[in-house]
Every structure is written in structure tokens, then in C-alpha cells.
Design an enzyme around this catalytic site. Sequence first.
Site, PDB file in Angstrom:
ATOM      1  N   LYS A   1       0.866  -1.180   0.000  1.00 36.83           N
ATOM      2  CA  LYS A   1       0.000   0.000   0.000  1.00 36.83           C
ATOM      3  C   LYS A   1       0.897   1.223   0.000  1.00 36.83           C
ATOM      4  CE  LYS A   1      -3.610   2.391   2.548  1.00 36.83           C
ATOM      5  NZ  LYS A   1      -4.556   2.353   3.664  1.00 36.83           N
TER       6      LYS A   1
ATOM      7  N   ARG B   1     -10.696   9.901   1.856  1.00 34.81           N
ATOM      8  CA  ARG B   1     -10.557  10.592   3.154  1.00 34.81           C
ATOM      9  C   ARG B   1     -11.664  11.621   3.327  1.00 34.81           C
ATOM     10  NH1 ARG B   1      -3.916  11.132   3.244  1.00 34.81           N
ATOM     11  NH2 ARG B   1      -3.520   8.894   3.053  1.00 34.81           N
TER      12      ARG B   1
ATOM     13  N   LYS C   1       1.397   9.966   5.871  1.00 38.52           N
ATOM     14  CA  LYS C   1       1.460   8.541   6.213  1.00 38.52           C
ATOM     15  C   LYS C   1       2.728   7.877   5.680  1.00 38.52           C
ATOM     16  CE  LYS C   1      -3.567   8.022   6.789  1.00 38.52           C
ATOM     17  NZ  LYS C   1      -4.732   7.107   6.648  1.00 38.52           N
TER      18      LYS C   1
ATOM     19  N   GLU D   1       7.568  -7.012   1.555  1.00 35.15           N
ATOM     20  CA  GLU D   1       6.263  -7.014   2.222  1.00 35.15           C
ATOM     21  C   GLU D   1       5.481  -8.294   1.888  1.00 35.15           C
ATOM     22  OE1 GLU D   1       5.054  -5.116   4.450  1.00 35.15           O
ATOM     23  OE2 GLU D   1       6.051  -3.179   4.348  1.00 35.15           O
TER      24      GLU D   1
ATOM     25  N   LYS E   1      -2.123  -1.568  -3.804  1.00 31.48           N
ATOM     26  CA  LYS E   1      -2.996  -0.396  -3.742  1.00 31.48           C
ATOM     27  C   LYS E   1      -2.179   0.875  -3.843  1.00 31.48           C
ATOM     28  CE  LYS E   1      -5.980   1.911  -0.469  1.00 31.48           C
ATOM     29  NZ  LYS E   1      -6.570   1.917   0.832  1.00 31.48           N
TER      30      LYS E   1
ATOM     31  N   SER F   1     -10.154   5.540  -4.714  1.00 28.31           N
ATOM     32  CA  SER F   1     -11.096   6.637  -4.897  1.00 28.31           C
ATOM     33  C   SER F   1     -10.620   7.680  -5.909  1.00 28.31           C
ATOM     34  CB  SER F   1     -11.358   7.300  -3.544  1.00 28.31           C
ATOM     35  OG  SER F   1     -10.150   7.743  -2.950  1.00 28.31           O
TER      36      SER F   1
ATOM     37  N   TYR G   1     -14.899   0.995  -7.040  1.00 26.90           N
ATOM     38  CA  TYR G   1     -16.162   1.736  -6.958  1.00 26.90           C
ATOM     39  C   TYR G   1     -16.937   1.654  -8.271  1.00 26.90           C
ATOM     40  CZ  TYR G   1     -13.550   3.415  -2.983  1.00 26.90           C
ATOM     41  OH  TYR G   1     -12.806   3.461  -1.833  1.00 26.90           O
TER      42      TYR G   1
HETATM   43  C1  PBG Z   1      -7.037   3.713   5.497  1.00 22.64           C
HETATM   44  C2  PBG Z   1      -7.553   3.428   4.129  1.00 22.64           C
HETATM   45  C3  PBG Z   1      -7.443   4.309   3.052  1.00 22.64           C
HETATM   46  C4  PBG Z   1      -8.080   3.708   1.965  1.00 22.64           C
HETATM   47  C5  PBG Z   1      -8.570   2.469   2.399  1.00 22.64           C
HETATM   48  N1  PBG Z   1      -8.220   2.299   3.758  1.00 22.64           N
HETATM   49  C6  PBG Z   1      -6.892   5.673   2.981  1.00 22.64           C
HETATM   50  C7  PBG Z   1      -5.582   5.979   3.565  1.00 22.64           C
HETATM   51  O1  PBG Z   1      -4.706   5.129   3.682  1.00 22.64           O
HETATM   52  O2  PBG Z   1      -5.406   7.138   3.936  1.00 22.64           O
HETATM   53  C8  PBG Z   1      -8.183   4.340   0.621  1.00 22.64           C
HETATM   54  C9  PBG Z   1      -9.187   3.806  -0.327  1.00 22.64           C
HETATM   55  C10 PBG Z   1      -9.478   4.697  -1.482  1.00 22.64           C
HETATM   56  O3  PBG Z   1      -8.857   5.756  -1.691  1.00 22.64           O
HETATM   57  O4  PBG Z   1     -10.392   4.346  -2.240  1.00 22.64           O
HETATM   58  N2  PBG Z   1      -6.884   2.689   6.369  1.00 22.64           N
END
Ligand code: PBG
Length: 328
Positions: free
Chosen positions: A194, A204, A216, A232, A247, A273, A312
Site C-alpha cells: 500500500k 478521506r 502517512k 512485504e 494499492k 477513490s 467503486y
Molecule cells: C485507510 C484506508 C485508506 C483507503 C482504504 N483504507 C486511505 C488511507 O490510507 O489514507 C483508501 C481507499 C481509497 O482511496 O479508495 N486505512
Amino acid sequence: MNQRPRRNRASSAIRQLVRETTVRPSDFIFPLFLVDGNNIEIPIHSMPGIARYSEDIVLKQIEECLALGIRSFVLFPAVEDSLKDKEATYAMRSDNFYLRAIRSIKQRFPEVCLMSDVAMDPYSSDGHDGYVEDGRIVNDKTLPILGRMAMHQAEAGIDIIGPSDMMDGRVGHIRQALDVAGFTDTAIMSYTAKYASAFYGPFRDALDSAPKFGDKKTYQMDPANKREALIEARLDEAEGADYLMVKPALCYLDVIQTLRQSTSLPISAYNVSGEYAMLKAASEKGWINYDRAMPEMLLSIKRAGADIILTYFAKEFAQMYCEGRIEY
Ligand code: PBG
């Protein structure tokens, strides 16, 4: 000419015969955002077509999706600010709206596959995925919190636990916590690679979960790195993950392909997203043909080697699929 590759493209029927990759509604896990309450549907502005739903409306959504061939869902809670704290204690309240919704979905539709989100950020007053101390995200103090969160979700009926936090050792910790409590059949889909990505912005907004300070980058991966994804992946596999996830998806197709070649576990990809928002915005402006670009994007993720796509677009794709309107 001995070879004329165009012969295999001569008609729609022939192209279908030689097609190497396909996307079907059964490939998807559809993300749903949950809020507390009744009869609530709050659209998310940066994600046209996607909304936060209360439990009763989520049940209707799931019923519609099942009719279209989507059988798997991942649930994210949008928690009120007043319920957030440093330890994410709301996640561990067994009557919270997230766990209640899981129970009622499972009761009404026992055949669906439900995946959870395990991370502190939706419940944390700091907006971070881990426990914060003196402005730092503390790895090992986060693990027991994640373990307890996962146990509550498993108890509520979740099929697949989805640790999305990128703490070291969380898969092993959660696996052990689940096994000790007797949840040996609850699976783990690890957010393995990720990345610290700009493409999570609309999500968010949806959860109101942006970090209250900093970013992050000390836990999510550097977008420049690919070998690190293999480290990982090896760890997650050794710690007992049942699925590995990459991701975001579209900027990281090479990572999907690399993991595909290095593991026999199923690979999923999260078409996030921001990737959704980009295509929606361009198509609203009339700059791109949505009906053709959307399936092409999903196809690229499968072609790179993903078995499963969290997206989505799932419901819209499935509607087009059922109407026979998918053209690659
Ligand atoms: C956080 C989390 C995130 C997403 C899924 N779980 C955002 C982040 O890491 O800040 C993002 C999913 C998306 O953008 O569709 N645990």
C-alpha cells in the site's frame, strides 16, 4: 506474408475467441461506506455515484448488487468525530453501528462475502492508522488494538479481515489473535503493498479521516519502490495472509505483475477513490468516453495479474455487463 495477426481480429466473434483476459462481476469486491442511523444517504462530492449509507439502505444496495452478480463487499465506517479518540475505542464497542451492520447483512444475506477494514484511522482522533505518541506512529502499541478490532469483526461475522494500516507484523499478530479465539476460518487479505499515494483524497473526504498532522509516509510505501513490495509480500505470506493486495492499482500495474510472478496466493488490487474520481470528472466534462474507458481500466488491472479488483466501478460495470453493453 506468413503471419497476419489481423486475421485474429477480423470480427467481434473472433476477437472474443482469442481474448486473453476478461472482467466479470464476480471478480469484484464493492466498497460500501457506512454511517450510523436510518434512511441516510449522503453523496460524496468527489466520488459521483458513491454515497455513505445507513444500514437499511446498505441492505438494499447489497440486494441490488447480488441481482447483478456482485457477491463480495468491503465495508468502511464513517464515524462521528465526537466518537474518535487516541485508542480507537469505538471500534471495540460490540454494539457500534459498523458491527451491527455486519451482523444484519450476514443475517439477511448469509451467502455474501464480507470484508472488513482493520486500521485505526476511521476511529482515531489523530487520523492516523496507528497509535500516536509524541507525534510518532508507534508500531508495536498499534498491534494489540488491531488484533482486538479484528476479533470483534470476526465475531460479528466478517469473512475476510482487511488490515489496511501497513504496520509491521500486523498480519501475524491478527492471525494469532483470531486463531486463539477460535476464528480459524476467518481469512486475511493483507494490504501488502500500500503506497503513500495522492489518490486516496476522495476516500478521506468520504470518511472525514485525513491525518490531523503530518502524512502517512513512515508506514505506507514510497511510490518509487518495487523491490520493497517483494519484502512485504514475503512477510505477509509467512505471517499467514490468504490474499495479497496492491494499492492503488492503475499507477502500480507493474507491482501487481511483479507480485503475481512471485507468489501463488490470490492477488487483489484496489482501484482507489482518486482513480475513480479522475475518470468520472473527465467523463462529466465530455473529455472521455466513460463506457469504454471504464472497462478498459478494469481490464488493465486483470491483465497485469490481479485476480480480484476492489473498485467503486463495480456496480456500474455489472449493470453494463448484464445489459450486454461491455465493449473492450
Ligand atoms: C485507510 C484506508 C485508506 C483507503 C482504504 N483504507 C486511505 C488511507 O490510507 O489514507 C483508501 C481507499 C481509497 O482511496 O479508495 N486505512
